[in-house]
Design an enzyme around this catalytic site. Structure first.
Site, mmCIF file in Angstrom:
data_model
loop_
_atom_site.group_PDB
_atom_site.id
_atom_site.type_symbol
_atom_site.label_atom_id
_atom_site.label_comp_id
_atom_site.label_asym_id
_atom_site.label_seq_id
_atom_site.Cartn_x
_atom_site.Cartn_y
_atom_site.Cartn_z
ATOM 1 N N GLY A 61 0.833 -1.200 0.000
ATOM 2 C CA GLY A 61 0.000 0.000 0.000
ATOM 3 C C GLY A 61 0.862 1.242 0.000
ATOM 4 O O GLY A 61 2.089 1.161 -0.015
ATOM 5 N N ASP A 195 -12.065 4.846 7.098
ATOM 6 C CA ASP A 195 -11.624 4.620 5.715
ATOM 7 C C ASP A 195 -12.138 3.269 5.226
ATOM 8 O O ASP A 195 -11.446 2.546 4.511
ATOM 9 C CB ASP A 195 -10.097 4.680 5.630
ATOM 10 C CG ASP A 195 -9.589 4.724 4.197
ATOM 11 O OD1 ASP A 195 -10.301 5.265 3.329
ATOM 12 O OD2 ASP A 195 -8.482 4.204 3.936
ATOM 13 N N ASP A 212 -6.770 -2.495 8.513
ATOM 14 C CA ASP A 212 -6.320 -1.108 8.314
ATOM 15 C C ASP A 212 -7.066 -0.131 9.216
ATOM 16 O O ASP A 212 -7.790 0.755 8.759
ATOM 17 C CB ASP A 212 -6.477 -0.689 6.856
ATOM 18 C CG ASP A 212 -5.570 -1.482 5.916
ATOM 19 O OD1 ASP A 212 -4.612 -2.091 6.413
ATOM 20 O OD2 ASP A 212 -5.829 -1.485 4.714
#
Length: 259
Positions: A61, A195, A212
């Site tokens: 990422g 997110d 995450d």
């Protein structure tokens, strides 16, 4: 000589070898991930038995790489390494400053990234203790987080794919579980993911697992409500990719009880 020390020493040599890659692009990625201080952290974790070897990349990422590791008991683990050179420190400081669990670290890069990694560890721990489907966190040290490795199924021990790449035969059930997760996370863990989307929800054994959570905020954070609204809209958008007819009102009312 101590067995852990021997294994850790071998691991350090393996990691050093990854820095001697052929292509310019691979060399750049390797140097961003395996800087000298990160190698020392991995050495410490290996010496403690958390990582005996790293066996390949699970995901990459903008902020971090996740590797498949093997611990001293031959169990697979996920090793997330935040890349110091590519992190958006302005964004990180904003999230940390709004979280009373962390003190301000000024402009010290290593302290900021350590707090960011600890933030993900604490958020995962908070959610995991409530029985929510997140990878179990094992240890966080500076910019490295070691956690549970999620496999696709009993018959396929490859890494669980994100929903963006998964085929769903039970899309309705999966999205109901995602909404349940958002409900419990917000109303019991007092956390907002911030997110959430099909890119950071993994499908393991037919169930969604949320990952995450470094940027996840407490519901007392001044931006928590706007972040929650964004999460809701993202999940609604993703549900349409699987031909579901969820409505904004339905999802919002499941999560926000007293408005």
């Amino acid at each position: 000589m101590n067995k852990h020390y021997i294994d850790a020493d071998k691991q350090m040599r393996k990691l050093e070898e990854t820095k001697r890659l052929k292509s310019v692009e691979d060399k750049q990625v390797s140097s961003e991930v395996f800087d000298d201080k990160t190698l020392k952290v991995l050495y410490k974790l290996a010496n403690k038995g958390y990582i005996r070897s790293l066996n390949g990349v699970i995901s990459t990422g903008k902020e971090a790489n996740v590797f498949l590791g093997i611990d001293d008991d031959d169990n697979p683990v996920a090793v997330k390494i935040y890349r110091v050179m590519t992190l958006d420190f302005k964004k990180i400081k904003e999230y940390i400053a709004g979280d009373p669990r962390f003190k301000s670290h000024g402009n010290n890069t290593r302290q900021i990234i350590t707090a960011w990694t600890q933030k993900e560890f604490k958020n995962l721990s908070r959610l995991y203790k409530l029985g929510l489907r997140v990878p179990e966190p094992y240890i966080a040290m500076e910019n490295v987080l070691v956690m549970e490795y999620l496999e696709y199924s009993d018959d396929d021990n490859s890494a669980a794919p994100p929903l963006s790449k998964a085929k769903l035969d039970n899309a309705s059930e999966v999205f109901e579980e995602i909404i349940d997760f958002m409900d419990v996370a917000y109303n019991k863990a007092h956390l907002v993911h911030g997110d959430l989307s099909r890119y950071n929800i993994l499908l393991s054994h037919g169930h969604p697992y949320i990952i995450d959570v470094s940027q996840s905020t407490l519901d007392s954070h001044p931006s928590s409500r706007s972040l929650l609204e964004r999460d809701i809209k993202n999940i609604l958008y993703d549900s349409k990719k699987f031909k579901l007819n969820l409505t904004y009102e339905y999802v919002r009312n499941r999560i926000i009880k007293n408005d």
